[in-house]
Motif scaffolding. Structure first.
Motif, PDB file in Angstrom:
ATOM      1  N   ILE A 115      32.007 -24.339   6.861  1.00 56.98           N
ATOM      2  CA  ILE A 115      30.718 -24.865   7.278  1.00 56.98           C
ATOM      3  C   ILE A 115      30.021 -25.358   6.011  1.00 56.98           C
ATOM      4  O   ILE A 115      30.172 -24.756   4.946  1.00 56.98           O
ATOM      5  N   PRO A 116      29.301 -26.484   6.055  1.00 54.52           N
ATOM      6  CA  PRO A 116      28.668 -26.994   4.831  1.00 54.52           C
ATOM      7  C   PRO A 116      27.597 -26.035   4.314  1.00 54.52           C
ATOM      8  O   PRO A 116      26.770 -25.541   5.076  1.00 54.52           O
ATOM      9  N   PHE A 117      27.611 -25.803   2.990  1.00 52.66           N
ATOM     10  CA  PHE A 117      26.642 -24.883   2.405  1.00 52.66           C
ATOM     11  C   PHE A 117      26.702 -24.984   0.891  1.00 52.66           C
ATOM     12  O   PHE A 117      27.719 -25.383   0.318  1.00 52.66           O
ATOM     13  N   GLY A 118      25.618 -24.635   0.228  1.00 53.19           N
ATOM     14  CA  GLY A 118      25.578 -24.634  -1.222  1.00 53.19           C
ATOM     15  C   GLY A 118      24.305 -23.980  -1.712  1.00 53.19           C
ATOM     16  O   GLY A 118      23.515 -23.443  -0.929  1.00 53.19           O
ATOM     17  N   GLY A 119      24.109 -24.048  -3.029  1.00 51.76           N
ATOM     18  CA  GLY A 119      22.901 -23.456  -3.574  1.00 51.76           C
ATOM     19  C   GLY A 119      22.841 -23.512  -5.087  1.00 51.76           C
ATOM     20  O   GLY A 119      23.754 -23.986  -5.761  1.00 51.76           O
ATOM     21  N   VAL A 120      21.718 -23.017  -5.599  1.00 53.72           N
ATOM     22  CA  VAL A 120      21.468 -22.907  -7.033  1.00 53.72           C
ATOM     23  C   VAL A 120      20.993 -21.486  -7.305  1.00 53.72           C
ATOM     24  O   VAL A 120      20.095 -20.995  -6.627  1.00 53.72           O
ATOM     25  N   VAL A 121      21.614 -20.835  -8.285  1.00 51.87           N
ATOM     26  CA  VAL A 121      21.159 -19.519  -8.720  1.00 51.87           C
ATOM     27  C   VAL A 121      20.450 -19.692 -10.056  1.00 51.87           C
ATOM     28  O   VAL A 121      20.981 -20.364 -10.953  1.00 51.87           O
ATOM     29  N   VAL A 122      19.261 -19.104 -10.207  1.00 49.79           N
ATOM     30  CA  VAL A 122      18.497 -19.255 -11.443  1.00 49.79           C
ATOM     31  C   VAL A 122      18.323 -17.899 -12.121  1.00 49.79           C
ATOM     32  O   VAL A 122      18.348 -16.850 -11.472  1.00 49.79           O
ATOM     33  N   SER A 123      18.126 -17.948 -13.416  1.00 46.91           N
ATOM     34  CA  SER A 123      17.942 -16.736 -14.206  1.00 46.91           C
ATOM     35  C   SER A 123      16.593 -16.099 -13.925  1.00 46.91           C
ATOM     36  O   SER A 123      15.663 -16.746 -13.404  1.00 46.91           O
ATOM     37  N   ASP A 124      16.470 -14.846 -14.307  1.00 48.68           N
ATOM     38  CA  ASP A 124      15.186 -14.151 -14.166  1.00 48.68           C
ATOM     39  C   ASP A 124      14.082 -14.873 -14.932  1.00 48.68           C
ATOM     40  O   ASP A 124      12.939 -14.942 -14.462  1.00 48.68           O
ATOM     41  N   ALA A 125      14.405 -15.412 -16.104  1.00 47.65           N
ATOM     42  CA  ALA A 125      13.385 -16.100 -16.899  1.00 47.65           C
ATOM     43  C   ALA A 125      12.827 -17.308 -16.158  1.00 47.65           C
ATOM     44  O   ALA A 125      11.602 -17.543 -16.158  1.00 47.65           O
ATOM     45  N   ILE A 126      13.712 -18.073 -15.521  1.00 48.39           N
ATOM     46  CA  ILE A 126      13.241 -19.243 -14.760  1.00 48.39           C
ATOM     47  C   ILE A 126      12.487 -18.798 -13.517  1.00 48.39           C
ATOM     48  O   ILE A 126      11.410 -19.330 -13.196  1.00 48.39           O
ATOM     49  N   HIS A 127      13.024 -17.817 -12.815  1.00 51.19           N
ATOM     50  CA  HIS A 127      12.352 -17.331 -11.613  1.00 51.19           C
ATOM     51  C   HIS A 127      10.974 -16.764 -11.951  1.00 51.19           C
ATOM     52  O   HIS A 127       9.988 -17.005 -11.230  1.00 51.19           O
ATOM     53  N   ASP A 128      10.873 -16.029 -13.044  1.00 41.57           N
ATOM     54  CA  ASP A 128       9.583 -15.463 -13.452  1.00 41.57           C
ATOM     55  C   ASP A 128       8.572 -16.566 -13.748  1.00 41.57           C
ATOM     56  O   ASP A 128       7.392 -16.457 -13.388  1.00 41.57           O
ATOM     57  N   MET A 129       9.029 -17.637 -14.402  1.00 41.61           N
ATOM     58  CA  MET A 129       8.137 -18.763 -14.677  1.00 41.61           C
ATOM     59  C   MET A 129       7.642 -19.397 -13.380  1.00 41.61           C
ATOM     60  O   MET A 129       6.454 -19.722 -13.239  1.00 41.61           O
TER      61      MET A 129
END
Length: 449
Positions: free
Chosen positions: A281-295
């Motif tokens: 099934i079509p799917f994807g994503g982006v995982v970001v670091s804690d530093a980026i998420h915190d910003m």
């Protein structure tokens, strides 16, 4: 029935990354109707080894009823629900937690997309948004590499380092630049190329660098062991975010859950698709670091104006969870490592028995065989001979589906079979590749040498 399907295909179906002229003259090359393990069967009843896992993505193999069952169960319960306006649902929440638990280092927050091109476009926007929140909005440029493939959406096409993809619509977005890749170059040469790009563009204008751990569509280019640590150091030196494009290499393909783990290098963002659902099934994503998420959490105001209708799709999330469970339960990354080593040994034996094989390489179940006129000098065949195309058709005749790469006058045959493949099946592929190469040698004749 097959003839009717072929006529309908010619009349109504515009194929991606295909020759429209060839389709109109000859119809579809194959019409597949069944998949089972590493095999595909067409409407004529002929069965082929799917040595590319279709598009590098059917990691757990074809015909796994478990994924159909979990999709049915989720559809009956909640087929779709929006994730906009902070709406949520259990499958996406649990999948985000799961991916965070298996992603390297501090990559702990996930933005979901519908596929790889969307994932890379999203990563570019998030990187630029990060710098804007940090008070450096002039950091917009993305450095990619020659021979890179990052997708065909607007920004991801520009990040792709294969000019043929730019030429199709005659456009190339600004703020994308390309450095050398470590193909037939040392780490020092590739790093120097990137440093020159950074200095020329101005470090204060660069948001991120993106790289596939192993360049797939560029020809299965495996970097030197010291390359990515040097890249990480260079990004740190200039304050540049590092995006790992794990769309092909993720979820066990290279013998690790994620490709960058082969070099113990921590990216700031990681994109994924393909193997997360094994293409079911079509799917994807982006995982970001804690530093980026915190910003994002600390400085964002108002709405994050980015998202797709199918971001966090409940049914796709449920399928992805089951797919990852199978990868782990059956220890498929380790099997990819073991079978990849056996495949490499087979390629080396073929090289010793034939005249036109140059470099052979694998990392996990990503592999390539280069066809060259003179292996000792790495002299390539003239492009007009179409040696890679001849090899691909010879492999088709021997019941193996794989993929050619002919950019920059190369003749590379790429392999990426499902991760469930066993020793006997690997040996069958090797035998058929040997026979196909011998057939190509006879076809091109002595005049080519």
């Amino acid at each position: 029935m097959s003839k009717n399907l072929a006529e309908l295909d010619q009349k109504h179906f515009i194929h991606p990354t295909s020759s429209i002229q060839q389709q109109q003259q000859h119809g579809p090359a194959y019409i597949f109707e069944k998949g089972d393990g590493i095999y595909l069967t067409d409407t004529k009843g002929d069965t082929y080894i799917d040595a590319m896992a279709s598009l590098w993505n059917v990691n757990i193999g074809h015909g796994r009823s478990e994924l159909g069952e979990v999709a049915k169960e989720q559809m009956e319960k909640l087929a779709f629900s929006s994730a906009f306006s902070t709406f949520s649902h259990e499958p996406a929440i649990l999948l985000a937690e799961k991916i965070a638990s298996i992603a390297p280092g501090s990559l702990n927050a996930v933005f979901f997309t519908s596929g790889g091109s969307e994932s890379n476009d999203t990563a570019f926007k998030l990187a630029r948004h990060y710098w804007k929140l940090k008070g450096e909005p002039e950091r917009r440029k993305i450095i990619s590499r020659k021979k890179a493939y990052h997708g065909v959406a607007a920004a991801s096409t520009s990040a792709t380092g294969i000019p043929q993809f730019w030429d199709m619509a005659g456009t190339f977005m600004p703020d994308f630049v390309h450095a050398e890749t470590p193909y037939e170059k040392s780490t020092a040469e590739a790093i120097e190329s990137m440093r020159q790009v950074i200095e020329h563009e101005g470090p204060e204008t660069i948001a991120a660098f993106i790289a596939e751990p192993v360049q797939g569509a560029g020809g299965v280019i495996i970097p030197p062991d010291d390359y990515f640590q040097a890249i990480r150091n260079l990004c740190d030196e200039y304050g540049i975010l590092f995006i790992a494009d794990e769309i092909i290499t993720g979820f066990g393909r290279t013998g690790k859950m994620f490709g960058m783990e082969n070099w113990n290098v921590q990216p700031d963002l990681m994109t994924f698709a393909k193997g997360v659902t094994s293409g079911y099934i079509p799917f994807g994503g982006v995982v970001v670091s804690d530093a980026i998420h915190d910003m994002l959490k600390e400085r964002s105001t108002g709405t994050l104006f980015h998202g797709f209708t199918y971001s966090g799709h409940p049914t796709a999330s449920a399928v992805a969870l089951k797919n990852i469970e199978i990868l782990e339960k059956e220890n498929l990354p380790a099997n990819a490592q073991k079978m990849g080593e056996r495949l490499l040994e087979g390629f080396k034996k073929i090289r010793n028995d034939t005249q036109i094989i140059g470099d052979v390489r694998t990392i996990g179940l990503l592999g390539a065989v280069e066809l060259v006129k003179d292996p000792a000098a790495n002299e390539r065949f003239p492009a007009e001979l179409g040696v890679a195309g001849k090899a691909i058709h010879a492999l088709y005749d021997h019941g193996v589906i794989c993929r050619p790469v002919t950019f920059d006058n190369t003749d590379i045959i790429c392999f990426a079979p499902p991760l469930i493949i066993n020793e006997e099946q690997i040996d069958t592929i090797v035998e058929k590749v040997h026979d196909a190469v011998v057939a190509v040698e006879k076809t091109i004749g002595e005049n080519a040498f």
